[in-house]
Design an enzyme around this catalytic site. Structure first.
Site, short mmCIF file in Angstrom:
data_model
loop_
_atom_site.label_atom_id
_atom_site.label_comp_id
_atom_site.label_asym_id
_atom_site.label_seq_id
_atom_site.Cartn_x
_atom_site.Cartn_y
_atom_site.Cartn_z
N HIS A 150 0.84 -1.21 0.00
CA HIS A 150 0.00 0.00 0.00
C HIS A 150 0.87 1.26 0.00
O HIS A 150 0.65 2.18 0.79
CB HIS A 150 -0.95 0.06 1.20
CG HIS A 150 -1.82 -1.12 1.38
ND1 HIS A 150 -2.67 -1.59 0.41
CD2 HIS A 150 -1.99 -1.94 2.46
CE1 HIS A 150 -3.33 -2.64 0.87
NE2 HIS A 150 -2.94 -2.88 2.10
N ASP A 193 -5.17 -9.05 -0.31
CA ASP A 193 -5.27 -8.36 0.97
C ASP A 193 -6.45 -8.82 1.81
O ASP A 193 -6.44 -9.88 2.41
CB ASP A 193 -5.30 -6.86 0.72
CG ASP A 193 -5.12 -6.03 1.98
OD1 ASP A 193 -5.00 -6.61 3.07
OD2 ASP A 193 -5.11 -4.79 1.89
#
Length: 469
Positions: free
Chosen positions: A283, A334
């Protein structure tokens, strides 16, 4: 595993498409040769369609698949107001913590086994498990401190997916060493305890054929001294071990880092740690120009999770300038709001198109077909992040590959590049797969994994118990 061969009319090799490719692998599941321009030999099976390298999934929180889809409602205050901006990553995190407090070893194994089978059915052939639910619901270590980690290794083995296990170091609730919150109690380790866990897990990972690394959760959750000590100790144990870290997922995280340190999180990490090709910055969504340039030059991998980042309202990774500097990257699912290689890559490209109001943003001179570039670079970056030999169809790499279904109406009559583009941009991403193999062993055939019925039943039972508590 058994040695084998497969002949493909079209195959996506690390440097691009090739015709008439003979793939051969040994009994240990590694390619011994990949030969283009070969003649089909008698008795060698022929692939049902174009052959692609299997996709590494570089970022997974397996337990979160158990509540995927169950947080898609608006947060409303007790008086009935719904203030603008009430729902965010941070409100979602509160709901996620509640679920995390309920998941025990049996439930985790059931959820992870189902998830890893779903990954295989989608074309993922290995996974990096960023694992932070370590202790019992009261925050006490299990009798075997590695209990939850071992359940994940068992799940990966049962499904047949390759594994990089990344136990998470988590110590504080925010920058400035804020004390951990009560609902983070299952995550916490001091540095010595984490290193002891790694030592305990090392022989198990070797036995399961898995790779072991470390995941300092984030700069807000691991103070600078602990970060330095843990990474140094990890690399004293294994100089090539991977290190993954959440880095700049939310603008608030950037603002908090600026307030606490005077610099942005990616800048701080690059200034204070020896970030190199062993690192994956997950991220790295909110970077400025200099951070993008420095990250690309470091050799580290940017871990991009487009469907989760969209689901949580994180923001859009500014990909074009990063890729223009040859920055390494890969994809992860994720939180598993979606488990689809095709959707992950499609969402990555579409985010760029929406922001720039252009098409085919991530095509390049070398790869004018967007899907070719996306697939090859995601495989390369994902393999680097996994620290496993899964970098594509080449001798010495694992025989992890997928076969597109050339007889499916969506792909019928198309050559390799056209079939891949259609698979990524014009299919659901699973119905056009004929086979998925890891280590040369067929795990999925025409969408079916041999254990999916039993795994699905155990998953549903485990989730029902968790939601009833």
């Amino acid at each position: 595993m058994n040695a084998g061969q497969l002949f493909a009319r079209d195959a996506l090799l690390p440097d691009g498409w090739a015709r008439d490719v003979l793939l051969a692998w040994d009994a240990q599941g590694a390619f011994t040769s990949v030969t283009a321009g070969a003649a089909p030999a008698p008795g060698v099976p022929q692939a049902a369609g174009p052959v692609l390298p299997g996709m590494p999934n570089l970022h997974s929180h397996a337990f979160q698949r158990g509540f995927a889809g169950l947080t898609e409602y608006r947060t409303v205050s007790p008086d009935g107001d719904d203030p603008a901006g009430a729902d965010s990553f941070w409100s979602w995190r509160t709901l996620m913590y509640r679920f995390a407090l309920r998941v025990g070893p049996d439930a985790l194994e059931a959820i992870a086994t189902q998830l890893y089978i779903e990954m295989l059915r989608a074309g993922y052939t290995s996974v990096c498990e960023f694992h932070y639910v370590h202790h019992d619901p009261d925050g006490r270590p299990y009798a075997d401190r590695a209990e939850m980690s071992l359940r994940l290794l068992r799940a990966a083995q049962a499904a047949g997916i390759g594994m990089t296990l990344l136990p998470v170091l988590y110590q504080t609730a925010g920058f400035g060493e804020q004390p951990a919150q009560a609902d983070q109690r299952r995550f916490l380790h001091d540095t010595d305890a984490m290193l002891a866990l790694l030592e305990r897990l090392a022989p198990h990972c070797a036995a399961y054929g898995a790779r072991l690394g470390l995941a300092p959760h984030s700069l807000r959750a691991v103070p600078p001294r602990s970060l330095a000590q843990a990474v140094a100790a990890l690399h004293a144990m294994d100089a090539t071990a991977p290190v993954h870290i959440h880095i700049a997922e939310q603008q608030k995280e950037v603002d908090d880092c600026l307030a606490a340190t005077g610099v942005r999180p990616v800048q701080w990490l690059l200034d204070h740690a020896s970030v190199d090709a062993r690192w994956c910055l997950v991220h790295a969504t909110h970077m400025d120009w200099d951070e993008r340039r420095r990250l690309a030059r470091s050799g580290a991998v940017a871990g991009i999770c487009p469907t989760t980042e969209a689901n949580l309202g994180d923001g859009v990774f500014d990909a074009a300038p990063y890729l223009a500097q040859q920055g390494a990257w890969g994809i992860g699912s994720d939180s598993h709001a979606s488990v689809s290689v095709a959707e992950e890559l499609r969402t990555f490209e579409y985010g760029q198109r929406l922001g720039l109001q252009r098409r085919n943003v991530l095509a390049s001179a070398a790869h004018p077909q967007v899907a070719d570039r996306l697939w090859l670079e995601a495989v390369s970056g994902g393999a680097q992040a996994a620290a496993r030999p899964v970098a594509g169809l080449a001798a010495g790499q694992r025989a992890d590959f997928i076969v597109l279904d050339g007889l499916h109406p969506t792909l019928a009559g198309l050559d390799g590049p056209q079939a891949l583009a259609t698979h990524v941009f014009a299919s659901h991403g699973h119905e056009t797969l004929a086979e998925v193999r890891t280590g040369g062993t067929c795990r999925v055939q025409h969408g079916v994994h041999r254990d999916q019925a039993d795994a699905g039943r155990l998953f549903a039972e485990a989730r029902a118990r968790l939601l009833a508590d």
